[in-house]
Scaffold this active site. Sequence first.
Site, PDB file in Angstrom:
ATOM      1  N   CYS A   1       8.407  27.580  -7.487  1.00 10.36           N
ATOM      2  CA  CYS A   1       7.036  28.085  -7.618  1.00 10.36           C
ATOM      3  C   CYS A   1       6.648  29.032  -6.477  1.00 10.36           C
ATOM      4  O   CYS A   1       5.987  30.051  -6.695  1.00 10.36           O
ATOM      5  CB  CYS A   1       6.058  26.923  -7.701  1.00 10.36           C
ATOM      6  SG  CYS A   1       6.411  25.585  -6.560  1.00 10.36           S
TER       7      CYS A   1
ATOM      8  N   GLN B   1       1.707  25.290   1.175  1.00 15.44           N
ATOM      9  CA  GLN B   1       1.923  24.859  -0.200  1.00 15.44           C
ATOM     10  C   GLN B   1       1.039  23.672  -0.584  1.00 15.44           C
ATOM     11  O   GLN B   1       0.879  22.717   0.186  1.00 15.44           O
ATOM     12  CB  GLN B   1       3.409  24.525  -0.401  1.00 15.44           C
ATOM     13  CG  GLN B   1       4.281  25.755  -0.204  1.00 15.44           C
ATOM     14  CD  GLN B   1       5.763  25.531  -0.443  1.00 15.44           C
ATOM     15  OE1 GLN B   1       6.577  26.085   0.272  1.00 15.44           O
ATOM     16  NE2 GLN B   1       6.126  24.756  -1.441  1.00 15.44           N
TER      17      GLN B   1
ATOM     18  N   ARG C   1       3.505  21.962   3.806  1.00 19.07           N
ATOM     19  CA  ARG C   1       2.584  21.370   2.833  1.00 19.07           C
ATOM     20  C   ARG C   1       1.204  21.291   3.475  1.00 19.07           C
ATOM     21  O   ARG C   1       1.075  20.822   4.607  1.00 19.07           O
ATOM     22  CB  ARG C   1       3.063  19.960   2.467  1.00 19.07           C
ATOM     23  CG  ARG C   1       2.262  19.309   1.378  1.00 19.07           C
ATOM     24  CD  ARG C   1       2.579  19.831  -0.003  1.00 19.07           C
ATOM     25  NE  ARG C   1       3.906  19.454  -0.442  1.00 19.07           N
ATOM     26  CZ  ARG C   1       4.552  20.027  -1.450  1.00 19.07           C
ATOM     27  NH1 ARG C   1       3.993  21.023  -2.119  1.00 19.07           N
ATOM     28  NH2 ARG C   1       5.757  19.637  -1.795  1.00 19.07           N
TER      29      ARG C   1
ATOM     30  N   HIS D   1      -0.313  27.896  -3.945  1.00 15.21           N
ATOM     31  CA  HIS D   1       0.547  28.115  -2.791  1.00 15.21           C
ATOM     32  C   HIS D   1       0.160  29.455  -2.156  1.00 15.21           C
ATOM     33  O   HIS D   1       0.003  30.459  -2.855  1.00 15.21           O
ATOM     34  CB  HIS D   1       2.016  28.184  -3.207  1.00 15.21           C
ATOM     35  CG  HIS D   1       2.595  26.865  -3.634  1.00 15.21           C
ATOM     36  ND1 HIS D   1       1.945  25.675  -3.490  1.00 15.21           N
ATOM     37  CD2 HIS D   1       3.808  26.573  -4.184  1.00 15.21           C
ATOM     38  CE1 HIS D   1       2.713  24.682  -3.940  1.00 15.21           C
ATOM     39  NE2 HIS D   1       3.847  25.208  -4.377  1.00 15.21           N
TER      40      HIS D   1
HETATM   41  P1  NAP Z   1       5.369  15.129 -14.661  1.00 17.23           P
HETATM   42  O1  NAP Z   1       3.917  15.435 -14.604  1.00 17.23           O
HETATM   43  O2  NAP Z   1       5.854  13.913 -13.939  1.00 17.23           O
HETATM   44  O3  NAP Z   1       5.758  14.973 -16.223  1.00 17.23           O
HETATM   45  C1  NAP Z   1       7.085  14.835 -16.689  1.00 17.23           C
HETATM   46  C2  NAP Z   1       7.140  13.884 -17.883  1.00 17.23           C
HETATM   47  O4  NAP Z   1       6.922  12.541 -17.477  1.00 17.23           O
HETATM   48  C3  NAP Z   1       6.118  14.045 -18.979  1.00 17.23           C
HETATM   49  O5  NAP Z   1       6.345  15.168 -19.764  1.00 17.23           O
HETATM   50  C4  NAP Z   1       6.277  12.757 -19.738  1.00 17.23           C
HETATM   51  O6  NAP Z   1       7.404  12.821 -20.597  1.00 17.23           O
HETATM   52  C5  NAP Z   1       6.582  11.762 -18.639  1.00 17.23           C
HETATM   53  N1  NAP Z   1       5.437  10.889 -18.332  1.00 17.23           N
HETATM   54  C6  NAP Z   1       5.547   9.570 -18.059  1.00 17.23           C
HETATM   55  N2  NAP Z   1       4.340   9.048 -17.815  1.00 17.23           N
HETATM   56  C7  NAP Z   1       3.430  10.027 -17.949  1.00 17.23           C
HETATM   57  C8  NAP Z   1       1.999  10.083 -17.819  1.00 17.23           C
HETATM   58  N3  NAP Z   1       1.267   9.020 -17.500  1.00 17.23           N
HETATM   59  N4  NAP Z   1       1.385  11.273 -18.008  1.00 17.23           N
HETATM   60  C9  NAP Z   1       2.095  12.357 -18.317  1.00 17.23           C
HETATM   61  N5  NAP Z   1       3.445  12.351 -18.458  1.00 17.23           N
HETATM   62  C10 NAP Z   1       4.121  11.206 -18.260  1.00 17.23           C
HETATM   63  O7  NAP Z   1       6.254  16.347 -14.148  1.00 17.23           O
HETATM   64  P2  NAP Z   1       5.811  17.833 -13.706  1.00 17.23           P
HETATM   65  O8  NAP Z   1       5.201  17.818 -12.371  1.00 17.23           O
HETATM   66  O9  NAP Z   1       5.078  18.455 -14.830  1.00 17.23           O
HETATM   67  O10 NAP Z   1       7.241  18.530 -13.537  1.00 17.23           O
HETATM   68  C11 NAP Z   1       8.091  18.780 -14.650  1.00 17.23           C
HETATM   69  C12 NAP Z   1       9.253  19.655 -14.239  1.00 17.23           C
HETATM   70  O11 NAP Z   1       8.757  20.910 -13.807  1.00 17.23           O
HETATM   71  C13 NAP Z   1      10.068  19.112 -13.064  1.00 17.23           C
HETATM   72  O12 NAP Z   1      11.425  19.422 -13.256  1.00 17.23           O
HETATM   73  C14 NAP Z   1       9.549  19.854 -11.894  1.00 17.23           C
HETATM   74  O13 NAP Z   1      10.487  19.954 -10.856  1.00 17.23           O
HETATM   75  C15 NAP Z   1       9.278  21.202 -12.523  1.00 17.23           C
HETATM   76  N6  NAP Z   1       8.285  21.982 -11.812  1.00 17.23           N
HETATM   77  C16 NAP Z   1       7.210  21.365 -11.317  1.00 17.23           C
HETATM   78  C17 NAP Z   1       6.278  22.091 -10.641  1.00 17.23           C
HETATM   79  C18 NAP Z   1       5.088  21.394 -10.073  1.00 17.23           C
HETATM   80  O14 NAP Z   1       4.388  22.014  -9.359  1.00 17.23           O
HETATM   81  N7  NAP Z   1       4.813  20.140 -10.360  1.00 17.23           N
HETATM   82  C19 NAP Z   1       6.415  23.474 -10.501  1.00 17.23           C
HETATM   83  C20 NAP Z   1       7.529  24.103 -11.067  1.00 17.23           C
HETATM   84  C21 NAP Z   1       8.451  23.339 -11.721  1.00 17.23           C
HETATM   85  P3  NAP Z   1       7.581  11.927 -21.918  1.00 17.23           P
HETATM   86  O15 NAP Z   1       6.510  12.304 -22.882  1.00 17.23           O
HETATM   87  O16 NAP Z   1       8.934  12.301 -22.405  1.00 17.23           O
HETATM   88  O17 NAP Z   1       7.465  10.509 -21.480  1.00 17.23           O
END
Ligand code: NAP
Length: 385
Positions: free
Chosen positions: A139, A166, A281, A288
């Site tokens: 990001c 960040q 951070r 960011h």
């Molecule tokens: P996240 O919020 O933890 O969500 C990932 C998955 O966790 C959801 O799609 C869902 O999949 C599951 N999950 C389980 N419990 C949940 C709940 N209570 N609420 C919502 N989802 C839940 O992950 P994220 O931060 O979006 O990141 C996803 C990917 O993008 C990672 O590989 C990360 O490295 C990348 N990324 C993140 C960022 C960032 O800033 N966070 C930036 C760039 C890239 P199911 O429906 O299959 O259970």
Amino acid sequence: MALRVGLVGWRGMVGSVLMQRMSTERDFDNIDTTFFSTSTAGKPAPMIQGCKSFDPLLQDGNDVNKLKGMDAIITCQGGDYTKSIYAPLRAAGWKGHWIDASKILRMNDNAIIILDPINMPVIKTALSKGITDWIGGNCTVSCMLMGVGALYKAGLVEWMQTSTYQAASGGGAPNMRELLTQYGALYAEVKDLLNDPASAILEIDRRVTAKQNAFTPEETANFRGIPLGGNLIPWIDADREDGTSLEEWKGGAETNKIMGIANKVLGSSDAPIPIDSTCIRVGAMRCHSQSLTFKLKKNVPLADIEQMIANDNPWAKFVPNNRVDTEKQLTPAVVSGTMNIPVGRVRKLAMGPEYLGAFTVGDQLLWGAAEPLRRMLRIIQGDIA
Ligand code: NAP
């Protein structure tokens, strides 16, 4: 026939932002969407404005046979999912487009880091060579290049150093909640003193510092036991044990890869541009920010540099280097939730006319995560050229 698109990880933080953007841009109009889940298969597919789901129920995100029916899969599910499903899916003969928010495949030779306003030529060359792995960049790197990519495109950068600021969101939704909870706890600690205009500021400060250092492991669990509220943490991601963090390594490795420099698949052999980062951070929510220092290959007039930045892409916004514009346009609070990538504090530095300073801010969930993914789908469909 409409492209059959599988969406995995649509309800997480990045996935939710992606759904909002796809809905706003009417991306669902011309695709047949199947929603997958790794935890709630069989439940009804989500109701998303403008999206009529092809499959009314959530499909199992670990079902290779079902995934094989997709022309393209966008996953925001996370790195563990990519590790477990990508290889079996390809081994089963799936030739579709894999569009992924996680870092797992990013540095693979046959994967392209997507940021089309900056590296469309790289993406087009890769498409013509039959590449099908499209990975969102780090990001911080994506937001930086959206702002100052013009300097890289013009081949002007001899080296760059960045100090980043960040946001908590980079760690995930629980990290944002933890930050706010800490701010609340700090406020509660001194509420009575704040309400009393005669109270001593040093006593307020003492109590806040004592509270920060007394947070329990539960209250600081998402930032490895370190308080972020009213604090900063000058280390992000794994220790590479060479004096740098993994986040800092990504700055150089990914910027060069995005720009198609020294890329085996594309056959480019240019020397990588040295890029050094100190990644920090801070207690911002989802933007960011970065303070950049460039050494340019030649002395370019400041007005030309300003024009290059302003004209590079529709989202980079040049901010005049004065106090009022900087305060109004160059803060996380004003940029958050927008597609704008303001670039300001642009100035020649005291070290010499080739040295340039700049500051940029970007919403790390939009250009830093979701936006390049949805745009890649449009590129595959021929809608963005
Ligand atoms: P996240 O919020 O933890 O969500 C990932 C998955 O966790 C959801 O799609 C869902 O999949 C599951 N999950 C389980 N419990 C949940 C709940 N209570 N609420 C919502 N989802 C839940 O992950 P994220 O931060 O979006 O990141 C996803 C990917 O993008 C990672 O590989 C990360 O490295 C990348 N990324 C993140 C960022 C960032 O800033 N966070 C930036 C760039 C890239 P199911 O429906 O299959 O259970």
